[in-house]
Design an enzyme around this catalytic site. Structure first.
Site, PDB file in Angstrom:
ATOM      1  N   ASP A  37       0.844  -1.193   0.000  1.00 58.56           N
ATOM      2  CA  ASP A  37       0.000   0.000   0.000  1.00 58.56           C
ATOM      3  C   ASP A  37       0.883   1.248   0.000  1.00 58.56           C
ATOM      4  O   ASP A  37       1.526   1.556   1.004  1.00 58.56           O
ATOM      5  CB  ASP A  37      -0.901  -0.020   1.238  1.00 58.56           C
ATOM      6  CG  ASP A  37      -2.129   0.866   1.085  1.00 58.56           C
ATOM      7  OD1 ASP A  37      -2.228   1.572   0.076  1.00 58.56           O
ATOM      8  OD2 ASP A  37      -2.989   0.832   1.983  1.00 58.56           O
ATOM      9  N   ASP A  38       0.947   1.928  -1.131  1.00 55.27           N
ATOM     10  CA  ASP A  38       1.817   3.102  -1.291  1.00 55.27           C
ATOM     11  C   ASP A  38       3.289   2.731  -1.116  1.00 55.27           C
ATOM     12  O   ASP A  38       4.089   3.520  -0.599  1.00 55.27           O
ATOM     13  CB  ASP A  38       1.475   4.203  -0.274  1.00 55.27           C
ATOM     14  CG  ASP A  38       0.073   4.770  -0.454  1.00 55.27           C
ATOM     15  OD1 ASP A  38      -0.602   4.373  -1.419  1.00 55.27           O
ATOM     16  OD2 ASP A  38      -0.341   5.608   0.376  1.00 55.27           O
ATOM     17  N   ARG A  80      -6.305  -0.617  -7.545  1.00 57.52           N
ATOM     18  CA  ARG A  80      -6.727  -1.969  -7.184  1.00 57.52           C
ATOM     19  C   ARG A  80      -7.819  -2.472  -8.128  1.00 57.52           C
ATOM     20  O   ARG A  80      -7.886  -3.667  -8.446  1.00 57.52           O
ATOM     21  CB  ARG A  80      -7.186  -1.999  -5.721  1.00 57.52           C
ATOM     22  CG  ARG A  80      -6.028  -1.787  -4.762  1.00 57.52           C
ATOM     23  CD  ARG A  80      -6.462  -1.378  -3.360  1.00 57.52           C
ATOM     24  NE  ARG A  80      -5.301  -0.858  -2.648  1.00 57.52           N
ATOM     25  CZ  ARG A  80      -4.468  -1.601  -1.927  1.00 57.52           C
ATOM     26  NH1 ARG A  80      -4.681  -2.902  -1.814  1.00 57.52           N
ATOM     27  NH2 ARG A  80      -3.439  -1.062  -1.324  1.00 57.52           N
ATOM     28  N   LYS A 129      -6.423  -5.343   2.758  1.00 63.07           N
ATOM     29  CA  LYS A 129      -7.109  -4.181   2.192  1.00 63.07           C
ATOM     30  C   LYS A 129      -7.770  -4.545   0.867  1.00 63.07           C
ATOM     31  O   LYS A 129      -7.128  -5.039  -0.050  1.00 63.07           O
ATOM     32  CB  LYS A 129      -6.106  -3.041   1.997  1.00 63.07           C
ATOM     33  CG  LYS A 129      -6.752  -1.741   1.523  1.00 63.07           C
ATOM     34  CD  LYS A 129      -5.738  -0.606   1.535  1.00 63.07           C
ATOM     35  CE  LYS A 129      -6.369   0.709   1.091  1.00 63.07           C
ATOM     36  NZ  LYS A 129      -5.427   1.846   1.185  1.00 63.07           N
ATOM     37  N   HIS A 131     -10.803  -2.257  -0.612  1.00 66.50           N
ATOM     38  CA  HIS A 131     -10.883  -0.868  -1.051  1.00 66.50           C
ATOM     39  C   HIS A 131     -11.472  -0.699  -2.452  1.00 66.50           C
ATOM     40  O   HIS A 131     -11.133   0.243  -3.161  1.00 66.50           O
ATOM     41  CB  HIS A 131      -9.491  -0.221  -0.977  1.00 66.50           C
ATOM     42  CG  HIS A 131      -9.548   1.246  -0.656  1.00 66.50           C
ATOM     43  ND1 HIS A 131      -8.566   2.133  -1.036  1.00 66.50           N
ATOM     44  CD2 HIS A 131     -10.467   1.976   0.010  1.00 66.50           C
ATOM     45  CE1 HIS A 131      -8.863   3.351  -0.612  1.00 66.50           C
ATOM     46  NE2 HIS A 131     -10.011   3.275   0.029  1.00 66.50           N
ATOM     47  N   HIS A 188       1.217   2.441   4.141  1.00 65.84           N
ATOM     48  CA  HIS A 188       0.364   3.619   3.954  1.00 65.84           C
ATOM     49  C   HIS A 188       0.487   4.567   5.149  1.00 65.84           C
ATOM     50  O   HIS A 188       0.667   4.136   6.284  1.00 65.84           O
ATOM     51  CB  HIS A 188      -1.082   3.157   3.805  1.00 65.84           C
ATOM     52  CG  HIS A 188      -2.030   4.199   3.297  1.00 65.84           C
ATOM     53  ND1 HIS A 188      -2.488   5.246   4.077  1.00 65.84           N
ATOM     54  CD2 HIS A 188      -2.631   4.343   2.083  1.00 65.84           C
ATOM     55  CE1 HIS A 188      -3.329   5.988   3.371  1.00 65.84           C
ATOM     56  NE2 HIS A 188      -3.426   5.464   2.155  1.00 65.84           N
ATOM     57  N   ASP A 280       0.275  -0.678  -5.215  1.00 69.79           N
ATOM     58  CA  ASP A 280      -0.818  -0.045  -5.958  1.00 69.79           C
ATOM     59  C   ASP A 280      -0.396   1.254  -6.637  1.00 69.79           C
ATOM     60  O   ASP A 280      -0.863   1.580  -7.729  1.00 69.79           O
ATOM     61  CB  ASP A 280      -2.026   0.201  -5.052  1.00 69.79           C
ATOM     62  CG  ASP A 280      -1.678   0.975  -3.779  1.00 69.79           C
ATOM     63  OD1 ASP A 280      -0.477   1.206  -3.511  1.00 69.79           O
ATOM     64  OD2 ASP A 280      -2.616   1.327  -3.029  1.00 69.79           O
ATOM     65  N   ASN A 281       0.485   2.007  -5.995  1.00 66.15           N
ATOM     66  CA  ASN A 281       0.932   3.295  -6.552  1.00 66.15           C
ATOM     67  C   ASN A 281       2.211   3.719  -5.846  1.00 66.15           C
ATOM     68  O   ASN A 281       2.735   2.990  -5.007  1.00 66.15           O
ATOM     69  CB  ASN A 281      -0.149   4.376  -6.404  1.00 66.15           C
ATOM     70  CG  ASN A 281      -0.807   4.410  -5.046  1.00 66.15           C
ATOM     71  OD1 ASN A 281      -1.985   4.090  -4.922  1.00 66.15           O
ATOM     72  ND2 ASN A 281      -0.057   4.763  -4.009  1.00 66.15           N
ATOM     73  N   ARG A 289       2.538   9.468  -4.927  1.00 64.09           N
ATOM     74  CA  ARG A 289       1.137   9.080  -5.067  1.00 64.09           C
ATOM     75  C   ARG A 289       0.262  10.247  -5.529  1.00 64.09           C
ATOM     76  O   ARG A 289       0.465  11.380  -5.109  1.00 64.09           O
ATOM     77  CB  ARG A 289       0.611   8.564  -3.728  1.00 64.09           C
ATOM     78  CG  ARG A 289      -0.806   8.014  -3.770  1.00 64.09           C
ATOM     79  CD  ARG A 289      -1.317   7.722  -2.374  1.00 64.09           C
ATOM     80  NE  ARG A 289      -1.400   8.939  -1.571  1.00 64.09           N
ATOM     81  CZ  ARG A 289      -1.566   8.949  -0.253  1.00 64.09           C
ATOM     82  NH1 ARG A 289      -1.623   7.812   0.418  1.00 64.09           N
ATOM     83  NH2 ARG A 289      -1.640  10.091   0.397  1.00 64.09           N
TER      84      ARG A 289
END
Length: 612
Positions: A37-38, A80, A129, A131, A188, A280-281, A289
């Site tokens: 996540d990030d 996602r 997660k 989302h 994150h 994800d990013n 991000r």
């Protein structure tokens, strides 16, 4: 003689073992996907010598590591949705964040990996997660996510995650294939939601008073002085402290990877499971991000294939998109991507299966892989992809800043559609020490120690073109440099073609309106608004204008449609005329002959470019 017989026996044993493993893999074939996540490149896998990730390093030793992998969108939920659907966010409908007031959802008719695989008899599961929504579109057979329990437990408590993965395996029928998706919430930020645990929740579960305990986590601390600052982040004490906290959270994710791989081994699936790791990013820092710059779009990407042992520990510099995950997974399971329409438009994956890249050549030769079209979509087939595309519209609901991009190894082009407005900042980044540091330094007139100013960060030109070889930090915009007009026009045409192929509703923005209904049903067009903004291929250098037109063929009996887009070469009108003439000739000969037999309705719309 005896030594010779021994060598032959060893060779026979090894060959027999390899054949046995391949036979078992062919029979079972499972997939495990890890999504950070990030997360960025804070690992020895990508040459960060400080942030300790021994378990990710070990996974890399049994993986093919990709050095040019990119997300198609730099935001959590949209990314996602793209990972699970294989379609960019503007095509699948997840334009922004899913949770809370943002409330974005994909289209109800979208086909995603969990639904496609479940229908094929494969057990699907998600821990961590999620989302994304709606539930009917992203429905897993087994779910433990923020929709059932706190995201802190579901995505950061690695002991809890391990136990749920064990439960998933315990509930799975012995011979049933599986697809398991692990969504870490680390690393994150959490400074805006759970500030008591630190900027990155680095204190959560560390055993200190009030922080709770995660039994399987041994926290790793870092000093601000030792961290490696990415070249797109300001090098200041505040940013370094931020990064140090981020590193500690990364160590929790890293230890979680090993816990889950251990459960995979206990379940007896280490040698029949395709394992993927990515994020994800980009990281939640300036230029990261929510941006399509390299800092926001470049991703770690590892694939470990039990049929690709000769590739383990190697690296690939081919261009890869996270949109390639769906066709790769479907190809692995030998499941065909469904034929269907979304919002009345035929859906086609633009990603490609990567199995022929990550698997041994012997597996391909043995027929376990095919070099032609595959169930999952386009096959890599040995021809490297030379471009990846990006599409970003929102993050939070207030952050409307649509961008489109095309990236090759040499150049990166970004189209900022809402360039008249300042670039927005999301809530948790705004309260972060790194952003507040930039804001306070700007207000006081102090040196930023950054390659930009907040003014240039907020206010961006419509087109940004960067030479990646000479300007990897993406500082010098070449879009208005006459020496690069050919490069600009070529990349604009490629971007426009991809937007056409993926049914991008923003294809005419910001200079026009897309009309595609009523009398424009078979002849969609971008009609100019007259707002003073030049059209995409009608810029200030007065290159020939191109009207975007789609050619659509529809079978009345099968509702099958084919869409073609034609773009012109601005420097060769004669060549374009020849191409159009050949296209029209082919259409008349082929489709007129088919029309009486198939009840084929043909609509052809063509615009020749005109010089100004």
């Amino acid at each position: 003689m005896t030594m010779g017989l021994c060598k032959e026996a060893v060779v026979v044993f090894l060959l027999s073992f390899v054949l046995f493993v391949q036979a078992e893999v062919k029979r079972h074939r499972n997939v495990l996907v890890f999504v950070g996540d990030d997360y960025g490149f804070e690992s020895q896998v990508y040459n960060n010598k400080v942030c300790k990730t021994p378990n990710l390093n070990a996974l890399a030793q049994r993986s093919l590591v990709f050095d040019n992998a990119f997300t198609s969108v730099s935001s959590c939920s949209p990314s996602r949705s793209a990972i699970l659907s294989g379609l960019p966010q503007h095509q699948n409908g997840m334009y922004g964040l899913h949770h809370g007031v943002h409330h974005f959802n994909s289209f109800d008719g979208l086909r995603t990996l969990p639904n496609i695989l479940s229908k094929a008899g494969i057990k699907t599961g998600i821990v961590g997660k999620k989302h994304v929504g709606p539930e009917s579109v992203y429905s897993f057979d087994y779910e433990v996510t923020e929709e059932q329990i706190s995201i802190m437990q579901a995505g950061r408590n690695i002991t809890f995650m391990k136990e749920k993965v064990a439960e998933f395996f315990a509930q799975k029928e012995e011979d049933k294939q599986f697809f398991l998706y692990i969504g870490f919430h680390d690393p994150h930020r959490c400074g805006s939601t759970h500030p008591q645990y630190g900027q990155f929740c680095e204190k959560f579960g560390n055993g200190e008073p009030g922080m709770g305990v995660i039994p399987d986590w041994t926290p790793v601390s870092y000093s601000a002085q030792e961290v490696e600052v990415p070249d797109f982040v300001q090098d200041t004490p505040a940013a370094r402290e931020d990064i140090a906290a981020q590193y500690t959270t990364i160590s929790r994710m890293d230890q979680g990877i090993q816990l889950i791989l251990t459960e995979l081994e206990k379940a007896g699936h280490s040698n029949d499971t395709l394992v993927l790791f990515t994020s994800d990013n980009g990281i939640p820092f300036p230029d990261g991000r929510t941006n399509l710059y390299t800092g926001g779009a470049a991703e770690p990407f590892l694939i470990s294939s039990p049929l690709g042992r000769s590739k383990w520990g190697q690296r690939s510099d081919m261009m890869v998109s996270l949109l390639d995950i769906v066709p790769t997974v479907l190809d692995w399971f030998n499941v065909r991507y469904p034929s269907y329409k979304l919002e009345s438009k035929r859906v086609k994956l633009t990603g490609q299966s990567l199995l022929s890249v990550v698997n041994d050549d012997s597996a391909l030769a043995a027929g376990k892989l095919r070099s032609e079209d595959t169930p999952g979509g386009a096959r890599h087939g040995g021809v490297p992809k030379d471009a990846v595309f990006g599409s970003h519209d929102l993050h939070e609901v207030t952050m409307y800043y649509p961008m489109r991009s095309v990236r090759t190894k040499d150049y990166h082009l970004i189209h900022n559609l809402n360039f008249k407005m300042p670039f927005p900042i999301d809530q948790d980044f705004f309260v972060s020490p790194s952003f507040q540091d930039l804001l306070n330094r700007t207000r006081s007139g102090s040196p930023l120690h950054w390659h930009k100013t907040l003014q240039t960060y907020y206010y961006r030109p419509e087109w940004e073109l960067f030479s990646l070889a000479s300007d990897p930090q993406e500082v010098t915009n070449l879009a208005n440099n006459p020496s690069y007009s050919g490069v600009l026009s070529e990349l604009q045409a490629r971007l426009n073609a991809w937007q056409n192929l993926t049914s991008d509703p923003w294809i005419c923005a910001p200079w026009g309106v897309l009309e595609y209904q009523g009398r424009y049903k078979y002849d969609p067009q971008c009609l100019p608004l007259g707002n003073g903004i030049p059209s995409q291929l009608d810029n200030s250098r007065k290159t020939p204008a191109v009207s975007v037109r789609l050619v659509t063929y529809e079978y009345s009996s099968t509702s099958r449609s084919f869409m073609f887009w034609l773009t012109s070469s601005p420097n060769s009108i004669f060549f374009d005329f020849c191409v159009y003439a050949l296209f029209v000739g082919f259409s008349i000969v082929f489709f007129v002959r088919l029309a009486p037999k198939r009840k084929l309705e043909v609509k052809i719309g063509i615009d020749l470019p005109s010089s100004k």
